[in-house]
Design a protein around this motif. Structure first.
Motif, PDB file in Angstrom:
ATOM      1  N   THR A  66      -8.353  42.645  -9.470  1.00 19.71           N
ATOM      2  CA  THR A  66      -8.138  42.797  -8.027  1.00 19.71           C
ATOM      3  C   THR A  66      -9.358  43.449  -7.393  1.00 19.71           C
ATOM      4  OG1 THR A  66      -5.804  43.139  -8.495  1.00 19.71           O
ATOM      5  CG2 THR A  66      -6.562  43.734  -6.296  1.00 19.71           C
ATOM      6  N   TRP A  67      -9.811  44.518  -8.011  1.00 17.88           N
ATOM      7  CA  TRP A  67     -10.961  45.257  -7.470  1.00 17.88           C
ATOM      8  C   TRP A  67     -12.211  44.372  -7.436  1.00 17.88           C
ATOM      9  CZ3 TRP A  67     -13.045  48.145  -4.289  1.00 17.88           C
ATOM     10  CH2 TRP A  67     -14.291  48.749  -4.461  1.00 17.88           C
ATOM     11  N   ALA A  68     -12.390  43.552  -8.496  1.00 19.06           N
ATOM     12  CA  ALA A  68     -13.565  42.679  -8.530  1.00 19.06           C
ATOM     13  C   ALA A  68     -13.552  41.720  -7.334  1.00 19.06           C
ATOM     14  CB  ALA A  68     -13.600  41.898  -9.842  1.00 19.06           C
ATOM     15  N   HIS A  69     -12.364  41.210  -6.979  1.00 15.95           N
ATOM     16  CA  HIS A  69     -12.275  40.303  -5.833  1.00 15.95           C
ATOM     17  C   HIS A  69     -12.481  41.045  -4.516  1.00 15.95           C
ATOM     18  CE1 HIS A  69     -11.187  36.475  -7.582  1.00 15.95           C
ATOM     19  NE2 HIS A  69     -10.504  37.145  -8.502  1.00 15.95           N
ATOM     20  N   VAL A  70     -11.901  42.242  -4.430  1.00 11.69           N
ATOM     21  CA  VAL A  70     -12.049  43.041  -3.209  1.00 11.69           C
ATOM     22  C   VAL A  70     -13.523  43.380  -2.998  1.00 11.69           C
ATOM     23  CG1 VAL A  70     -11.566  45.308  -2.208  1.00 11.69           C
ATOM     24  CG2 VAL A  70      -9.718  43.973  -3.221  1.00 11.69           C
ATOM     25  N   LYS A  71     -14.202  43.739  -4.100  1.00  8.22           N
ATOM     26  CA  LYS A  71     -15.612  44.072  -4.025  1.00  8.22           C
ATOM     27  C   LYS A  71     -16.413  42.889  -3.484  1.00  8.22           C
ATOM     28  CE  LYS A  71     -17.579  45.192  -7.976  1.00  8.22           C
ATOM     29  NZ  LYS A  71     -17.704  45.870  -9.279  1.00  8.22           N
ATOM     30  N   HIS A  72     -16.050  41.712  -3.984  1.00  2.04           N
ATOM     31  CA  HIS A  72     -16.734  40.503  -3.541  1.00  2.04           C
ATOM     32  C   HIS A  72     -16.546  40.294  -2.044  1.00  2.04           C
ATOM     33  CE1 HIS A  72     -18.641  36.768  -4.986  1.00  2.04           C
ATOM     34  NE2 HIS A  72     -18.257  36.361  -3.788  1.00  2.04           N
ATOM     35  N   PHE A  73     -15.321  40.566  -1.571  1.00  3.22           N
ATOM     36  CA  PHE A  73     -15.046  40.385  -0.147  1.00  3.22           C
ATOM     37  C   PHE A  73     -15.832  41.400   0.683  1.00  3.22           C
ATOM     38  CE2 PHE A  73     -12.564  40.957   3.753  1.00  3.22           C
ATOM     39  CZ  PHE A  73     -12.538  39.650   4.191  1.00  3.22           C
ATOM     40  N   ILE A  74     -15.940  42.631   0.182  1.00  2.00           N
ATOM     41  CA  ILE A  74     -16.707  43.653   0.907  1.00  2.00           C
ATOM     42  C   ILE A  74     -18.173  43.235   0.988  1.00  2.00           C
ATOM     43  CG2 ILE A  74     -17.527  46.040   0.832  1.00  2.00           C
ATOM     44  CD1 ILE A  74     -14.898  46.813  -0.476  1.00  2.00           C
ATOM     45  N   TYR A  75     -18.664  42.668  -0.106  1.00  2.00           N
ATOM     46  CA  TYR A  75     -20.039  42.181  -0.119  1.00  2.00           C
ATOM     47  C   TYR A  75     -20.234  41.111   0.971  1.00  2.00           C
ATOM     48  CZ  TYR A  75     -23.963  39.335  -1.660  1.00  2.00           C
ATOM     49  OH  TYR A  75     -25.104  38.602  -1.692  1.00  2.00           O
ATOM     50  N   ARG A  76     -19.236  40.234   1.068  1.00  2.75           N
ATOM     51  CA  ARG A  76     -19.264  39.186   2.077  1.00  2.75           C
ATOM     52  C   ARG A  76     -19.262  39.778   3.482  1.00  2.75           C
ATOM     53  NH1 ARG A  76     -18.875  33.743   1.047  1.00  2.75           N
ATOM     54  NH2 ARG A  76     -20.204  34.196  -0.712  1.00  2.75           N
ATOM     55  N   ALA A  77     -18.429  40.826   3.665  1.00  2.00           N
ATOM     56  CA  ALA A  77     -18.343  41.482   4.966  1.00  2.00           C
ATOM     57  C   ALA A  77     -19.699  42.076   5.321  1.00  2.00           C
ATOM     58  CB  ALA A  77     -17.276  42.574   4.936  1.00  2.00           C
ATOM     59  N   GLY A  78     -20.422  42.563   4.313  1.00  4.03           N
ATOM     60  CA  GLY A  78     -21.708  43.187   4.566  1.00  4.03           C
ATOM     61  C   GLY A  78     -22.815  42.184   4.819  1.00  4.03           C
ATOM     62  N   THR A  79     -22.616  40.931   4.446  1.00  3.66           N
ATOM     63  CA  THR A  79     -23.692  39.946   4.593  1.00  3.66           C
ATOM     64  C   THR A  79     -23.353  38.914   5.662  1.00  3.66           C
ATOM     65  OG1 THR A  79     -22.712  38.770   2.726  1.00  3.66           O
ATOM     66  CG2 THR A  79     -24.541  40.198   2.256  1.00  3.66           C
ATOM     67  N   LEU A  80     -22.589  37.895   5.282  1.00  5.36           N
ATOM     68  CA  LEU A  80     -22.292  36.796   6.199  1.00  5.36           C
ATOM     69  C   LEU A  80     -21.559  37.282   7.450  1.00  5.36           C
ATOM     70  CD1 LEU A  80     -22.238  33.708   6.630  1.00  5.36           C
ATOM     71  CD2 LEU A  80     -19.998  33.721   5.557  1.00  5.36           C
ATOM     72  N   ILE A  81     -20.496  38.065   7.231  1.00  6.49           N
ATOM     73  CA  ILE A  81     -19.687  38.512   8.361  1.00  6.49           C
ATOM     74  C   ILE A  81     -20.498  39.424   9.266  1.00  6.49           C
ATOM     75  CG2 ILE A  81     -17.624  39.841   8.973  1.00  6.49           C
ATOM     76  CD1 ILE A  81     -16.292  38.652   6.490  1.00  6.49           C
ATOM     77  N   PHE A  82     -21.322  40.271   8.650  1.00 11.01           N
ATOM     78  CA  PHE A  82     -22.185  41.153   9.430  1.00 11.01           C
ATOM     79  C   PHE A  82     -23.129  40.332  10.307  1.00 11.01           C
ATOM     80  CE2 PHE A  82     -26.240  43.541   9.696  1.00 11.01           C
ATOM     81  CZ  PHE A  82     -25.784  44.565  10.525  1.00 11.01           C
ATOM     82  N   ALA A  83     -23.768  39.348   9.696  1.00 11.50           N
ATOM     83  CA  ALA A  83     -24.746  38.532  10.421  1.00 11.50           C
ATOM     84  C   ALA A  83     -24.099  37.860  11.632  1.00 11.50           C
ATOM     85  CB  ALA A  83     -25.352  37.483   9.495  1.00 11.50           C
ATOM     86  N   VAL A  84     -22.918  37.255  11.416  1.00 11.84           N
ATOM     87  CA  VAL A  84     -22.277  36.543  12.520  1.00 11.84           C
ATOM     88  C   VAL A  84     -21.814  37.515  13.596  1.00 11.84           C
ATOM     89  CG1 VAL A  84     -20.407  35.001  13.175  1.00 11.84           C
ATOM     90  CG2 VAL A  84     -21.599  34.638  11.025  1.00 11.84           C
ATOM     91  N   SER A  85     -21.304  38.684  13.187  1.00 14.17           N
ATOM     92  CA  SER A  85     -20.844  39.591  14.242  1.00 14.17           C
ATOM     93  C   SER A  85     -22.008  40.162  15.034  1.00 14.17           C
ATOM     94  CB  SER A  85     -19.913  40.683  13.700  1.00 14.17           C
ATOM     95  OG  SER A  85     -20.467  41.298  12.592  1.00 14.17           O
ATOM     96  N   VAL A  86     -23.166  40.296  14.403  1.00 16.19           N
ATOM     97  CA  VAL A  86     -24.347  40.733  15.160  1.00 16.19           C
ATOM     98  C   VAL A  86     -24.724  39.686  16.194  1.00 16.19           C
ATOM     99  CG1 VAL A  86     -26.835  41.123  14.986  1.00 16.19           C
ATOM    100  CG2 VAL A  86     -25.284  42.280  13.407  1.00 16.19           C
ATOM    101  N   ILE A  87     -24.671  38.418  15.786  1.00 14.38           N
ATOM    102  CA  ILE A  87     -25.012  37.345  16.729  1.00 14.38           C
ATOM    103  C   ILE A  87     -24.023  37.347  17.902  1.00 14.38           C
ATOM    104  CG2 ILE A  87     -25.152  34.837  17.011  1.00 14.38           C
ATOM    105  CD1 ILE A  87     -26.106  34.731  14.070  1.00 14.38           C
ATOM    106  N   LEU A  88     -22.732  37.457  17.578  1.00 11.68           N
ATOM    107  CA  LEU A  88     -21.728  37.462  18.636  1.00 11.68           C
ATOM    108  C   LEU A  88     -21.960  38.627  19.598  1.00 11.68           C
ATOM    109  CD1 LEU A  88     -18.443  36.618  16.692  1.00 11.68           C
ATOM    110  CD2 LEU A  88     -19.784  35.127  18.175  1.00 11.68           C
ATOM    111  N   TRP A  89     -22.257  39.787  19.031  1.00  4.50           N
ATOM    112  CA  TRP A  89     -22.468  40.970  19.862  1.00  4.50           C
ATOM    113  C   TRP A  89     -23.687  40.774  20.760  1.00  4.50           C
ATOM    114  CZ3 TRP A  89     -26.380  44.605  20.463  1.00  4.50           C
ATOM    115  CH2 TRP A  89     -26.034  45.727  21.206  1.00  4.50           C
ATOM    116  N   ALA A  90     -24.751  40.250  20.147  1.00  4.77           N
ATOM    117  CA  ALA A  90     -25.982  40.039  20.901  1.00  4.77           C
ATOM    118  C   ALA A  90     -25.730  39.095  22.066  1.00  4.77           C
ATOM    119  CB  ALA A  90     -27.067  39.486  19.984  1.00  4.77           C
TER     120      ALA A  90
END
Lengths: 69, 666
Positions: free
Chosen positions: B463-487
């Motif tokens: 479970t933790w391995a999957h959660v970690k993967h999702f957090i990694y995603r939040a820090g990369t792809l999701i971060f990038a898109v939310s920065v664009i939206l904010w901008a």
């Protein structure tokens, strides 16, 4: 044919007809010529058989190709 | 010094448990590049060596039946691991020895791990491992994946095999077969066999197959002693109930209800608390500490508001993956496939697909992650293309707002929308089967492993391995898109009215596209831009854009706010426990909000436009979390294509609904 065997009966595999991948996979999974199979359950289009200590669910279409005694 | 080790074995033989014991917290999950097959890896440090272990997909043979065998075969041939650990399920050794024969043909350093020692003992099966080791010329160790017994011996065997380059004795088949092989060139038996297969075709193939089976059979009888005939097998008794056509189905539905309830009701208060913690504490704290500036707004709105928002899904993802892993490691999951096969087959799917589709009603993100239980690539991609049309509570928030506002019987409208989503999902699957995945559904072949009590540590770690993967995603792809939206919403610098922001321009440019479905206000089209983060945001962004709800600016006082968060945390704890005790699922309840926005919307839309808008929100995958996990499970191309497809379907449906409504109402 395995498809027709009643639940709870044990049968011996005589032959497996065909060369499809799914039949080859079944053999890799332990359903081989000479093995004894026990029909555990049938539901809809699938059938569960036990071979040695493992249970395998297969579709009846595939079970048709397994000749048993 | 680094030793590369590949774990090879049949499915359900406990490779993952073994890896978990050896690799501990270094266990990672991902996908094999370019495939939908799950990859697990980890490492251990032992006697000065760094032992890197990769868990190859569970396979019965190296013959390429599906993606799984292909991945394993390619890895062994191209990556050339230093040592192969062939993990066997001791109670099913005769079956497992077929793969062993194929591995021995490769003539690479190999260790055999006889796993599931405890089960074998219970069944009265004894293996003479010294004899097995003598016959094959390689190290043989006995292990128990559940307890970790034999882990040290396995590591020792790996190191010795590596240091002494212990290769198995060359395999001897019958004279006829060896004669075939002596006529071709090749460094290893494996290469010779491959060439002979090309050269001699079917007759050779059949001979080879029989020889391998004979080898497995012969070896099995040489080393295995069955001391206790007809031992009691708990699995058989359980299966009498759990595979029963009536009782088994009943039990499954009860279990699903339970799973849905625990996952969603337990995590809902935590998600609410996390949301409050991000928006009412972290965000204002940043502004409080750094002062009001573009940078502090960027941190509080783009980072906390965007990435933080997606992270509020963590409690839900963790609970669902926890329950799913429990089901998976207990051996129950394949039984579901058997029980639900009749129903799902009508839609051209295997039974397992039922689970992710049902979870989709709770939240698409973990539902898509749950598609990893699908057995084949085809099934997995079909399910991936269906889940996002299952309407989730985020959509329900939007529906209830509009349906109550515009329709006399909102419950019926919402029900029809849910039904419409499900229909689109099945139509999508139907067309995909007709166009892309042509050919009938291939035969179901599924092993039903014995029921096993999953080790809590293993389930938690996966479970933790999957959660970690999702957090990694939040820090990369999701971060990038939310920065664009904010901008888009905050540039050019100094913009105060959304009308003058880039988002406003884009929103106005979008108006002609949405005009056919009656949406002519730039306010509505603009509000869809930030709503790409998640659908329910469309309401708050509308509120901002229609500038009806000025955010109430309370004086932020860190100490008081921290206290409030503490109280909220205690409440979340209390509520999540209370929710578990309440027999009815609460996940689908909706709270009323945005009272001022209502009058503004009521003045600028009519029922036909509102319905078209709801249909659009229902079908368009306007959810960054969903797109992010789609990209992980199905690949970038799949995720982008699906996003475009969902937009087109949403648009076409919206336009049709709008025109129909106009015809009917007049």
């Amino acid at each position: 044919m395995l498809e027709k065997v009643e639940v709870g009966k044990k049968v011996k595999v005589l032959d497996i007809e065909g060369k499809e991948d799914s039949l080859r996979k079944l053999q890799a999974m332990g359903i081989r010529k000479g093995k004894v199979l026990e029909v555990v359950q049938k539901l809809g289009r699938s059938i569960v058989v036990k071979v040695d200590h493992s249970k395998i669910a297969i579709s009846k279409g595939l079970a048709q190709k397994i000749k048993v005694q | 010094m680094k030793i590369n080790v590949a774990l090879v074995g049949n499915p359900n033989v406990g490779k993952t448990s073994l890896l978990n014991h050896i690799a501990g917290t270094t266990l990672r999950v991902g996908n094999w590049a370019g495939t939908t097959v799950e990859k697990k890896e980890g490492k251990a440090f032992y006697k000065g060596y760094e032992i890197y272990l990769v868990d190859l997909p569970g396979i019965y043979s190296l013959e390429p039946f599906s993606e799984a065998e292909q991945v394993a075969r390619d890895y062994l041939l191209s990556q050339k691991p230093d040592v192969v650990v062939n993990v066997l399920e001791t109670p099913n050794m005769e079956r497992d020895l077929l793969l062993t024969a194929e591995l021995l043909e490769m003539e690479i350093p190999t260790v055999i791990a006889l796993n599931m020692l405890d089960e074998a003992r219970r069944l009265g099966i004894e293996v003479d491992k010294e004899k097995l080791s003598e016959l094959l010329g390689i190290k043989v160790v006995q292990t128990n994946g559940r307890t970790g017994e034999g882990k040290r011996e396995l590591l020792e065997a790996i190191i010795q095999t590596y240091e002494q380059k212990i290769k198995p004795f060359p395999l001897k088949y019958s004279q006829t077969l060896e004669e075939y092989l002596s006529k071709v060139e090749g460094n290893t038996k494996f290469e010779k066999i491959r060439k002979s297969q090309e050269l001699y075709g079917e007759d050779f193939d059949k001979l080879l197959k029989d020889e391998r089976f004979a080898f497995a059979h012969g070896l099995f009888y040489k080393v295995v002693k069955k001391v206790n005939q007809g031992a009691f097998e708990l699995t058989d008794s359980l299966d009498k109930l759990l595979l029963h056509p009536v009782f088994g189905l009943f039990f499954f539905l009860f279990l699903m209800f339970f799973m849905f309830k625990i996952a969603f009701d337990f995590s809902a208060p935590w998600m609410e608390w996390l949301d409050g913690f991000m928006n009412n504490f972290i965000s204002p704290l940043i502004v409080y500490l750094l002062g009001e500036s573009l940078f502090s707004r960027f941190l509080s709105e783009a980072v906390v508001g965007g990435v933080g928002f997606v992270l509020t899904f963590l409690p839900l993802i963790a609970s669902i993956l926890f329950i799913l892993s429990l089901l998976e490691f207990s051996g129950y999951l394949p039984r579901v496939a058997f029980l639900m096969d009749g129903l799902m087959h009508r839609f051209g799917l295997h039974g397992t697909g039922f689970i992710p589709l049902l979870l989709g009603f709770g939240c698409n993100v973990p539902a898509i992650m749950a598609s990893r239980v699908m057995e084949t690539k085809r099934d997995k991609l079909l399910v991936l293309a269906m889940v996002p049309f299952m309407s989730c509570p985020a959509r329900l928030v939007v529906f209830s707002f509009f349906a109550v506002l515009f329709f006399p019987n909102p419950a019926l409208v919402i029900f029809l929308l849910y039904l419409f989503g499900v229909s689109v999902a099945f139509l999508t699957s139907f067309f995909l089967q007709k166009l892309v995945y042509r050919g009938s559904l291939h035969h179901m072949i599924l092993e039903l492993p014995p029921y096993r009590l999953p080790a809590l540590k293993l389930v938690l770690r996966i479970t933790w391995a999957h959660v970690k993967h999702f957090i990694y995603r939040a820090g990369t792809l999701i971060f990038a898109v939310s920065v664009i939206l904010w901008a888009m919403l905050n540039l050019p610098p100094g913009v105060s009215n959304p009308k003058d922001s880039f988002a406003g321009y884009v929103g106005r440019a979008l108006v002609p596209i949405f005009k056919p479905m009656g949406l002519e206000d730039w306010q509505i089209t603009t509000s869809l831009i930030p709503a790409f983060l998640a659908r329910e945001i469309v309401l708050s962004s509308m509120a901002v854009i229609y500038s009806v709800e000025e955010g109430k600016k309370e004086e932020f006082e860190p100490r008081k706010a921290l206290q409030e968060q503490g109280v909220a945390f205690a409440n979340a704890l209390k509520e999540s426990v209370l929710n578990l005790l309440n027999p009815m699922p609460k996940a689908l309840e909706v709270k009323e909000e945005h009272s001022q926005l209502k009058s503004a919307i009521k003045n600028s839309m009519n029922p036909a436009q509102a319905l078209a808008f709801m249909v659009f929100i229902l079908l368009y995958t306007s959810c960054l979390g969903t797109v992010a996990v789609l990209q992980k499970e199905g690949g970038t191309k799949f995720a982008l294509l699906f996003l475009a497809y969902s937009f087109v379907v949403a648009w076409v449906s919206g336009v049709i609904v709008y025109k129909l409504m106009n015809l009917l109402v007049g």
